[in-house]
Scaffold this motif. Sequence first.
Motif, PDB file in Angstrom:
ATOM      1  N   ALA A 150       0.612  -1.060   0.059  1.00 27.62           N
ATOM      2  CA  ALA A 150       0.293  -0.137   0.366  1.00 27.62           C
ATOM      3  C   ALA A 150       0.910   1.347  -0.476  1.00 27.62           C
ATOM      4  O   ALA A 150       2.133   1.443  -0.054  1.00 27.62           O
ATOM      5  N   PRO A 151       0.687   2.564  -0.342  1.00 27.83           N
ATOM      6  CA  PRO A 151       0.941   3.785  -0.199  1.00 27.83           C
ATOM      7  C   PRO A 151       1.350   4.048   0.827  1.00 27.83           C
ATOM      8  O   PRO A 151       0.764   4.156   2.054  1.00 27.83           O
ATOM      9  N   GLY A 152       3.265   4.035   1.296  1.00 34.90           N
ATOM     10  CA  GLY A 152       3.583   4.502   2.074  1.00 34.90           C
ATOM     11  C   GLY A 152       3.920   3.407   3.264  1.00 34.90           C
ATOM     12  O   GLY A 152       3.882   3.585   4.549  1.00 34.90           O
ATOM     13  N   LYS A 153       3.573   1.923   2.673  1.00 32.82           N
ATOM     14  CA  LYS A 153       3.717   1.642   3.577  1.00 32.82           C
ATOM     15  C   LYS A 153       4.705  -0.121   3.141  1.00 32.82           C
ATOM     16  O   LYS A 153       5.060  -0.044   1.606  1.00 32.82           O
ATOM     17  N   GLN A 154       5.000  -0.506   3.721  1.00 29.17           N
ATOM     18  CA  GLN A 154       6.446  -1.706   3.349  1.00 29.17           C
ATOM     19  C   GLN A 154       5.329  -2.837   2.313  1.00 29.17           C
ATOM     20  O   GLN A 154       4.052  -2.996   3.105  1.00 29.17           O
ATOM     21  N   ARG A 155       6.527  -3.518   1.710  1.00 35.27           N
ATOM     22  CA  ARG A 155       5.680  -5.033   1.014  1.00 35.27           C
ATOM     23  C   ARG A 155       5.095  -5.908   1.839  1.00 35.27           C
ATOM     24  O   ARG A 155       6.432  -6.324   3.229  1.00 35.27           O
ATOM     25  N   GLU A 156       3.969  -6.373   2.414  1.00 35.33           N
ATOM     26  CA  GLU A 156       3.449  -7.388   2.893  1.00 35.33           C
ATOM     27  C   GLU A 156       2.805  -9.041   2.726  1.00 35.33           C
ATOM     28  O   GLU A 156       2.817  -8.730   1.565  1.00 35.33           O
ATOM     29  N   LEU A 157       3.950 -10.131   3.476  1.00 38.48           N
ATOM     30  CA  LEU A 157       2.732 -10.682   2.835  1.00 38.48           C
ATOM     31  C   LEU A 157       1.568 -10.685   3.015  1.00 38.48           C
ATOM     32  O   LEU A 157       0.604 -10.858   3.634  1.00 38.48           O
ATOM     33  N   VAL A 158       0.532 -11.451   1.666  1.00 36.84           N
ATOM     34  CA  VAL A 158      -0.583 -11.639   1.481  1.00 36.84           C
ATOM     35  C   VAL A 158      -0.892 -13.135   1.976  1.00 36.84           C
ATOM     36  O   VAL A 158      -1.652 -13.816   2.083  1.00 36.84           O
ATOM     37  N   ILE A 159      -0.475 -14.185   1.278  1.00 38.08           N
ATOM     38  CA  ILE A 159      -0.367 -15.387   1.093  1.00 38.08           C
ATOM     39  C   ILE A 159       0.667 -16.111   0.219  1.00 38.08           C
ATOM     40  O   ILE A 159       0.876 -15.816  -0.624  1.00 38.08           O
ATOM     41  N   ILE A 160       1.285 -17.917   1.118  1.00 37.02           N
ATOM     42  CA  ILE A 160       1.851 -17.819   0.309  1.00 37.02           C
ATOM     43  C   ILE A 160       1.713 -19.708  -0.341  1.00 37.02           C
ATOM     44  O   ILE A 160       0.943 -20.150   1.518  1.00 37.02           O
ATOM     45  N   THR A 161       2.335 -20.448  -0.542  1.00 34.27           N
ATOM     46  CA  THR A 161       1.929 -22.116  -0.184  1.00 34.27           C
ATOM     47  C   THR A 161       3.404 -22.983  -0.884  1.00 34.27           C
ATOM     48  O   THR A 161       4.135 -22.192  -1.722  1.00 34.27           O
ATOM     49  N   ASN A 162       3.370 -23.549   0.141  1.00 34.12           N
ATOM     50  CA  ASN A 162       4.656 -24.445   0.066  1.00 34.12           C
ATOM     51  C   ASN A 162       4.768 -25.506   0.240  1.00 34.12           C
ATOM     52  O   ASN A 162       4.194 -26.102   1.232  1.00 34.12           O
ATOM     53  N   GLY A 163       4.489 -26.298  -0.922  1.00 30.13           N
ATOM     54  CA  GLY A 163       4.420 -27.864  -0.815  1.00 30.13           C
ATOM     55  C   GLY A 163       2.226 -28.262  -0.771  1.00 30.13           C
ATOM     56  O   GLY A 163       1.940 -27.768  -1.195  1.00 30.13           O
ATOM     57  N   GLY A 164       2.254 -28.485   0.542  1.00 29.06           N
ATOM     58  CA  GLY A 164       1.403 -29.268   0.970  1.00 29.06           C
ATOM     59  C   GLY A 164       0.794 -28.101   1.961  1.00 29.06           C
ATOM     60  O   GLY A 164      -0.699 -27.742   1.479  1.00 29.06           O
ATOM     61  N   SER A 165       1.502 -26.782   2.358  1.00 31.38           N
ATOM     62  CA  SER A 165       1.216 -25.767   2.909  1.00 31.38           C
ATOM     63  C   SER A 165       0.466 -24.406   2.195  1.00 31.38           C
ATOM     64  O   SER A 165       1.502 -24.341   1.823  1.00 31.38           O
ATOM     65  N   THR A 166      -0.505 -23.629   3.440  1.00 37.50           N
ATOM     66  CA  THR A 166      -0.382 -22.192   2.820  1.00 37.50           C
ATOM     67  C   THR A 166      -0.283 -21.131   3.967  1.00 37.50           C
ATOM     68  O   THR A 166      -1.556 -21.764   4.946  1.00 37.50           O
ATOM     69  N   ASN A 167       0.026 -20.541   3.839  1.00 35.07           N
ATOM     70  CA  ASN A 167      -0.107 -19.176   4.694  1.00 35.07           C
ATOM     71  C   ASN A 167      -0.856 -18.351   4.640  1.00 35.07           C
ATOM     72  O   ASN A 167      -0.443 -17.647   3.422  1.00 35.07           O
ATOM     73  N   TYR A 168      -1.390 -17.548   5.453  1.00 32.82           N
ATOM     74  CA  TYR A 168      -2.040 -16.441   5.050  1.00 32.82           C
ATOM     75  C   TYR A 168      -1.918 -15.186   6.090  1.00 32.82           C
ATOM     76  O   TYR A 168      -2.013 -15.241   7.333  1.00 32.82           O
ATOM     77  N   ALA A 169      -1.511 -14.588   5.933  1.00 37.20           N
ATOM     78  CA  ALA A 169      -2.570 -12.764   6.582  1.00 37.20           C
ATOM     79  C   ALA A 169      -3.287 -13.321   6.781  1.00 37.20           C
ATOM     80  O   ALA A 169      -4.629 -13.527   6.541  1.00 37.20           O
ATOM     81  N   ASP A 170      -3.233 -12.123   8.527  1.00 32.84           N
ATOM     82  CA  ASP A 170      -4.799 -13.131   9.458  1.00 32.84           C
ATOM     83  C   ASP A 170      -5.655 -11.805   8.656  1.00 32.84           C
ATOM     84  O   ASP A 170      -6.767 -12.481   8.916  1.00 32.84           O
ATOM     85  N   SER A 171      -5.102 -10.749   7.435  1.00 31.24           N
ATOM     86  CA  SER A 171      -6.175  -9.994   7.265  1.00 31.24           C
ATOM     87  C   SER A 171      -7.247 -10.694   6.296  1.00 31.24           C
ATOM     88  O   SER A 171      -7.516  -9.949   5.561  1.00 31.24           O
ATOM     89  N   VAL A 172      -6.874 -11.514   5.637  1.00 29.70           N
ATOM     90  CA  VAL A 172      -7.252 -11.794   4.750  1.00 29.70           C
ATOM     91  C   VAL A 172      -7.988 -13.189   4.233  1.00 29.70           C
ATOM     92  O   VAL A 172      -8.319 -13.606   3.875  1.00 29.70           O
ATOM     93  N   LYS A 173      -7.703 -14.028   6.060  1.00 33.01           N
ATOM     94  CA  LYS A 173      -8.361 -15.635   6.064  1.00 33.01           C
ATOM     95  C   LYS A 173      -9.926 -15.504   5.945  1.00 33.01           C
ATOM     96  O   LYS A 173     -10.178 -14.011   6.623  1.00 33.01           O
ATOM     97  N   GLY A 174      -9.815 -16.567   4.866  1.00 30.31           N
ATOM     98  CA  GLY A 174     -11.806 -17.163   4.510  1.00 30.31           C
ATOM     99  C   GLY A 174     -12.278 -15.868   3.224  1.00 30.31           C
ATOM    100  O   GLY A 174     -13.044 -16.259   2.567  1.00 30.31           O
ATOM    101  N   ARG A 175     -11.260 -15.025   2.906  1.00 31.74           N
ATOM    102  CA  ARG A 175     -11.849 -14.256   1.862  1.00 31.74           C
ATOM    103  C   ARG A 175     -10.861 -13.939   1.129  1.00 31.74           C
ATOM    104  O   ARG A 175     -11.334 -14.156  -0.611  1.00 31.74           O
ATOM    105  N   PHE A 176      -9.308 -14.704   1.026  1.00 28.76           N
ATOM    106  CA  PHE A 176      -8.644 -15.092  -0.339  1.00 28.76           C
ATOM    107  C   PHE A 176      -8.517 -16.254  -0.386  1.00 28.76           C
ATOM    108  O   PHE A 176      -8.483 -17.250   0.481  1.00 28.76           O
TER     109      PHE A 176
END
Length: 114
Positions: free
Chosen positions: A40-66
């Motif tokens: 976002a403008p003025g902010k650092q790049r942040e993780l949204v979602i990433i998948t590694n093999g069988g696991s997926t990590n989500y930012a708390d702010s997007v869980k259930g939506r992305f």
Amino acid sequence: QVHLVESGGGLVQPGGSLRLSCAASTNIFSSYAMGWYRQAPGKQRELVIITNGGSTNYADSVKGRFTISRDNAKNTEYLQMNSLKPEDTGRYYCIVVKDGLNYWGQGTQVTVSS
């Protein structure tokens, strides 16, 4: 080398949906990890979602939506974004980690506003 091109961004109203695509120039089936970040403008790049093999990590702010998916035949990964909020606004970048290297696309802009 992996060349990534994102598409699918745009302006959407709060509560709407978008699907981002990230087309890779080569086979991504064997990638170590794949995912999406945003900035976002003025902010650092942040993780949204990433998948590694069988696991997926989500930012708390997007869980259930992305959700993340990929089509190996098309060498393309997708980010399905539902119930979008104004705070989801930012430039979205896909990332592929392959053979020990991180590859980034140029990003696609997502703006959530009424």
